[in-house]
Design a protein around this motif. Structure first.
Motif, PDB file in Angstrom:
ATOM      1  N   ILE A 320       0.859  -1.177   0.000  1.00 36.32           N
ATOM      2  CA  ILE A 320       0.000   0.000   0.000  1.00 36.32           C
ATOM      3  C   ILE A 320       0.899   1.232   0.000  1.00 36.32           C
ATOM      4  N   ASP A 335      -4.839   1.474  -4.935  1.00 32.29           N
ATOM      5  CA  ASP A 335      -4.837   0.542  -3.806  1.00 32.29           C
ATOM      6  C   ASP A 335      -6.248   0.358  -3.258  1.00 32.29           C
ATOM      7  N   GLN A 338      -8.339  -1.767  -5.482  1.00 31.25           N
ATOM      8  CA  GLN A 338      -8.020  -3.193  -5.344  1.00 31.25           C
ATOM      9  C   GLN A 338      -8.803  -3.810  -4.193  1.00 31.25           C
TER      10      GLN A 338
END
Length: 547
Positions: A320, A335, A338
C-alpha cells in the motif's frame, strides 16, 4: 526519369538497409535510456524537461515497435527463402510474397497443416519466428513497465505498526467520549469525522480504508526533509513540489465498510413540531436507526425512520502506498480500488462489529446534549442537508446510508488513533518487541521516470532484436551466396517472380530475360523455382547447378 530496371537493382540491398535501420532505432532507444539515467540523477530540473520526457517516451515506443517489426520480417525472409530453395518446397498458398506479418505467418502454418504438409521442420521454423517475435514483445513490454516507474532519488526502510482488528474494547469506549470532556480526545474525534466527511461525500456507501499506522522513523525523515539534509542527498523543502514523496507499507491490513438501509414514513414524532434527529442502536439485530422528526422540505414537514445495517470486512494486502503530503492520509486510489474489487474475498470482522454495537447501544442512551461529537455532528449534518421529498423513500435510503458509513467510519478511525496513542510513548520499544512489519520511505522524480536502472531496462528491451540483426548480417559478412539468394527470394516479390518465371517468357516486358542478377552470383545460370503438386520449390532439373 524512367523507372529503373529490376535487373539493375542489387538483390541484397535490402539486407543492408534493414539492419542499418535497426541499428539506428537501437541507437535512439539507447540514447533515450541514457537521457533517463542522466535526468534521474539531477537534484533539480526545469519544467520544460517534462515536455521533453513525454515526447521521448512516445518516440521510444514507436522506435521499439518498428524495431520488432523489421527484425521479424528480416529473419522470416531467411526462413521462407531457405525452404523455397529446398527440394520439398512450400505449399503454393502458404508462400508470403507481401510483407510478412505474424498473422500471415500463422495463416501459412494453418495452410500447411490443412494440406498435411509433411515438413515438420518447416512448421516448427515458422512457429519459432513467431515465438521469438512474441518473446521480444513481452520482454520489451516488461522493460517498458520498469521504465514507467519513478526514478528513485532516495529511499530508506522503516518499521511500523498498525492498529489491530480485535481487542480494542477500551479504545472503542474512548471513541464515544462526550463533547467538551477531554479536549485532546474531542480533537481526535473531530479530525476523524472530517476525514470521513471527505471520503463519503453525499452518496458514499462503500469505502475502503486503512486503519492508522505509526512509525517513528517516518516522523524523523519528514523533519530531515524540512532541514534540507543534503548529506542524505535529499532535496530541500522548497523543491518538494518537484519530487514525489511516498510512504510504502508492506503487508497492510485494509478494511472495507459498507451499509444498506431501509426507510419508512412515520407520523410526526414531536408534539411541539420541533425538528430533531434521534440515533439508536441495537446489539441484538445489529442495526443503527435514524429517527427523523419534522424535517423541512420546502414548506412540507416529513418524518422518517431509517434502519441501517453495516458490513465491516478486512484483509491483508501486500503493498500500500501513500503520497506525502496527503490531505486525507489515505492510500492511493489504485490501492483502494483493489480492496473494493476483492471485497467479497475479505474476512468478516465480527468481533469488532459485535463490540461496537454493544458499546454503541449503551452510549446512545445518554441525552443528546451529552453525546459524543461524532454522533451529534453526523445527526446534525443529516438534518441540515435533508433534501428528500416526503414520499421519496429511495432518497432517504441514500442519505441514511451515507450518514451511517460516515458515522461508523469515524468511530473506527477514532478507535485506532486512541489505541496507537496509548503505545506512542514507547513506540521504539514497541516496534522492537512486537510484530511490526517493514516498508520504505522514498523520494522520486515526478518527471524523470525510468526506474532505478534505466539502462538495464533498455538493455533487456533490445537484446533479442539485436541478436536477430547480427544473425541476419552473417550471410553477407561471410559471403554466403546461398543464404543471400534465399533471403532475397523470401523477401523480394520481384526476385521471387523472376525465379518462377519460365525462361523466354517476358511477362509483357515487365521483367527482363533470364540472366544473372548483378551482385548475386558469378555464374550465368539463374536458380529457378518450379511449381509441382501445388508445391513451389527448387526445380528438380537444376538441383546440381551451383548458386
Amino acid at each position: 526519369m524512367s523507372p529503373r530496371n529490376p535487373q539493375d537493382v542489387l538483390s541484397a540491398v535490402w539486407q543492408w538497409e534493414n539492419p542499418l535501420k535497426c541499428f539506428l532505432l537501437i541507437i535512439i532507444i539507447v540514447v533515450w535510456g541514457y537521457l533517463l539515467d542522466t535526468c534521474g540523477e539531477q537534484p533539480d530540473y526545469i519544467p520544460e524537461i517534462q515536455k521533453l520526457m513525454s515526447l521521448g517516451s512516445f518516440i521510444m515506443s514507436i522506435s521499439f515497435s518498428l524495431l520488432t517489426r523489421i527484425t521479424f520480417s528480416h529473419i522470416f525472409a531467411y526462413v521462407q527463402g531457405f525452404f523455397l530453395l529446398s527440394k520439398q518446397g512450400i505449399p503454393f498458398q502458404a508462400v508470403i510474397c507481401e510483407e510478412s506479418t505474424p498473422l500471415r505467418v500463422l495463416t501459412a502454418c494453418f495452410i500447411m497443416l490443412k494440406q498435411k504438409h509433411n515438413s515438420i521442420h518447416q512448421i516448427i521454423s515458422y512457429l519459432g519466428t513467431l515465438i521469438i517475435y512474441i518473446a521480444s514483445i513481452i520482454i520489451g513490454a516488461y522493460a517498458a513497465s520498469k521504465l514507467a516507474t519513478p526514478y528513485i532519488f532516495y529511499e530508506t526502510s522503516i518499521n511500523w505498526v498498525q492498529a489491530p482488528t480485535k481487542g480494542l474494547n477500551s479504545s472503542l469506549y474512548s471513541a464515544f467520549t462526550p463533547e467538551n470532556s477531554f479536549g485532546q480526545f474531542n480533537e481526535i474525534q473531530f479530525n476523524a469525522l472530517s476525514n470521513w466527511n471527505t471520503m463519503t461525500g453525499v452518496d458514499g456507501n462503500e469505502i475502503a480504508f486503512m486503519p492508522m499506522a505509526i512509525a517513528k522513523t517516518i516522523k524523523e525523515l519528514e523533519q530531515n526533509l524540512t532541514q534540507n539534509n543534503q548529506s542524505n542527498n535529499q532535496p530541500s523543502n522548497n523543491e518538494l513540489t518537484k519530487w514525489k514523496l511516498e510512504k510504502v507499507f508492506n503487508n497492510v491490513g485494509m478494511q472495507y465498510l459498507a451499509s444498506q438501509c431501509s426507510a419508512n414514513i412515520i407520523p410526526p414524532c414531536e408534539i411541539d413540531g420541533r425538528e430533531s434527529v434521534h440515533v439508536m442502536a441495537g446489539k441484538e439485530n445489529q442495526t443503527i436507526s435514524w429517527r427523523l422528526c419534522n424535517l423541512h422540505y420546502n414548506t412540507i414537514n416529513t418524518s422518517m425512520q431509517i434502519d441501517c445495517n453495516i458490513s465491516i470486512k478486512g484483509g491483508v494486502f501486500p503493498l500500500i502506498t501513500f503520497e506525502y503530503p496527503s490531505a486525507n492520509q489515505q492510500p492511493r486510489e489504485e490501492d483502494l480500488s483493489q480492496v473494493l474489487m476483492k471485497k467479497n474475498e475479505l474476512k468478516e470482522l465480527e468481533e469488532i462489529k459485535n463490540n461496537l454495537f454493544a458499546i454503541m447501544e449503551n452510549a446512545l442512551l445518554r441525552p443528546f446534549n451529552y453525546s459524543d461529537p461524532i454522533t451529534k455532528n453526523v445527526a446534525m449534518q443529516l438534518a441540515s442537508a435533508w433534501s428528500c421529498e416526503p414520499e421519496n423513500v429511495t432518497c432517504a435510503q441514500s442519505k441514511g446510508t451515507a450518514a451511517t458509513v460516515r458515522y461508523v467510519g469515524a468511530l473506527l478511525d477514532t478507535t485506532s488513533v486512541m489505541y496507537l496513542a496509548e503505545i506512542s510513548k514507547n513506540i521504539t520499544e514497541f516496534l522492537k518487541n512486537n510484530s511490526s512489519t517493514t516498508g520504505s520511505f522514498r523520494i522520486s522524480h515526478r518527471v524523470c521516470l525510468g526506474g532505478t536502472n534505466p539502462m538495464q531496462s533498455i538493455g533487456i528491451m533490445i537484446t533479442i532484436p539485436l541478436i536477430i540483426v547480427i544473425i541476419g548480417l552473417l550471410p553477407l559478412l561471410y559471403n554466403n551466396k546461398l543464404w543471400w539468394l534465399a533471403a532475397d527470394i523470401g523477401n523480394n516479390y520481384i526476385a521471387f517472380a523472376r525465379s518462377i518465371s519460365p525462361c523466354g517468357e517476358n511477362w509483357d516486358n515487365e521483367l527482363p530475360e533470364c540472366t544473372a542478377r548483378p551482385g548475386e552470383t558469378k555464374f550465368k545460370k539463374t536458380v529457378r523455382l518450379n511449381i509441382k503438386d501445388n508445391h513451389i520449390g527448387l526445380s528438380s532439373s537444376l538441383h546440381d547447378n551451383k548458386t
